[in-house]
Design a protein around this motif. Sequence first.
Motif, PDB file in Angstrom:
ATOM      1  N   ALA A 193      -4.180  22.177 -24.483  1.00 59.61           N
ATOM      2  CA  ALA A 193      -3.314  21.844 -25.584  1.00 59.61           C
ATOM      3  C   ALA A 193      -3.076  23.098 -26.363  1.00 59.61           C
ATOM      4  O   ALA A 193      -2.027  23.444 -26.784  1.00 59.61           O
ATOM      5  N   LEU A 194      -4.212  23.675 -26.737  1.00 61.94           N
ATOM      6  CA  LEU A 194      -4.090  24.984 -27.587  1.00 61.94           C
ATOM      7  C   LEU A 194      -3.269  25.838 -27.026  1.00 61.94           C
ATOM      8  O   LEU A 194      -2.414  26.904 -27.342  1.00 61.94           O
ATOM      9  N   PHE A 195      -3.512  26.213 -25.579  1.00 58.20           N
ATOM     10  CA  PHE A 195      -2.872  27.080 -24.885  1.00 58.20           C
ATOM     11  C   PHE A 195      -1.605  27.033 -24.696  1.00 58.20           C
ATOM     12  O   PHE A 195      -0.528  27.931 -24.648  1.00 58.20           O
ATOM     13  N   GLU A 196      -1.069  25.429 -24.420  1.00 52.07           N
ATOM     14  CA  GLU A 196       0.485  25.134 -24.365  1.00 52.07           C
ATOM     15  C   GLU A 196       1.051  25.300 -25.962  1.00 52.07           C
ATOM     16  O   GLU A 196       2.125  25.755 -25.987  1.00 52.07           O
ATOM     17  N   GLY A 207       2.473  35.742 -18.172  1.00 49.77           N
ATOM     18  CA  GLY A 207       1.283  35.999 -17.803  1.00 49.77           C
ATOM     19  C   GLY A 207       0.181  35.129 -18.557  1.00 49.77           C
ATOM     20  O   GLY A 207      -1.011  34.961 -18.162  1.00 49.77           O
ATOM     21  N   LEU A 208       0.627  34.073 -19.252  1.00 51.64           N
ATOM     22  CA  LEU A 208      -0.329  33.172 -19.917  1.00 51.64           C
ATOM     23  C   LEU A 208      -0.593  32.167 -18.995  1.00 51.64           C
ATOM     24  O   LEU A 208       0.106  30.994 -18.560  1.00 51.64           O
ATOM     25  N   ASN A 209      -1.724  32.564 -18.089  1.00 52.70           N
ATOM     26  CA  ASN A 209      -1.629  32.002 -16.718  1.00 52.70           C
ATOM     27  C   ASN A 209      -2.672  30.549 -17.058  1.00 52.70           C
ATOM     28  O   ASN A 209      -3.702  30.680 -17.619  1.00 52.70           O
ATOM     29  N   ASN A 210      -2.213  29.418 -16.662  1.00 49.62           N
ATOM     30  CA  ASN A 210      -2.962  27.993 -16.771  1.00 49.62           C
ATOM     31  C   ASN A 210      -4.421  28.216 -16.205  1.00 49.62           C
ATOM     32  O   ASN A 210      -5.254  27.648 -16.600  1.00 49.62           O
TER      33      ASN A 210
END
Length: 102
Positions: free
Chosen positions: A55-58, A70-73
């Motif tokens: 969630a923080l990543f999204e 490049g913000l790869n899951n």
Amino acid sequence: MLLPISRPSLRAGSRPTLMDRFLAFDAEHPYVYRTLERRTADRLAAGATRVGLKALFEDLRWQLPPGVRGLNNNFTALYARKLIADHPHWASAFELRRRRTP
């Protein structure tokens, strides 16, 4: 869990591993880790006992400048492990699974 030393594991003709790609991305974009670290600290300070790094990543993905890619899951678990390595007292806030590859 400690992350390996930041050096590529490439052999002649081989493709970069996930860890290689993560280390390269992390070195090139240190603000991603700092932002995830700050947001984790904020959530825990607000009383959360669990933090969903995905969630923080999204959230972070929506706030990046348009040209940043490049913000790869696939990096979320590695960032969670890095956060725990740097802040062992946060270990209970993240749910980690065993890695299939080193």
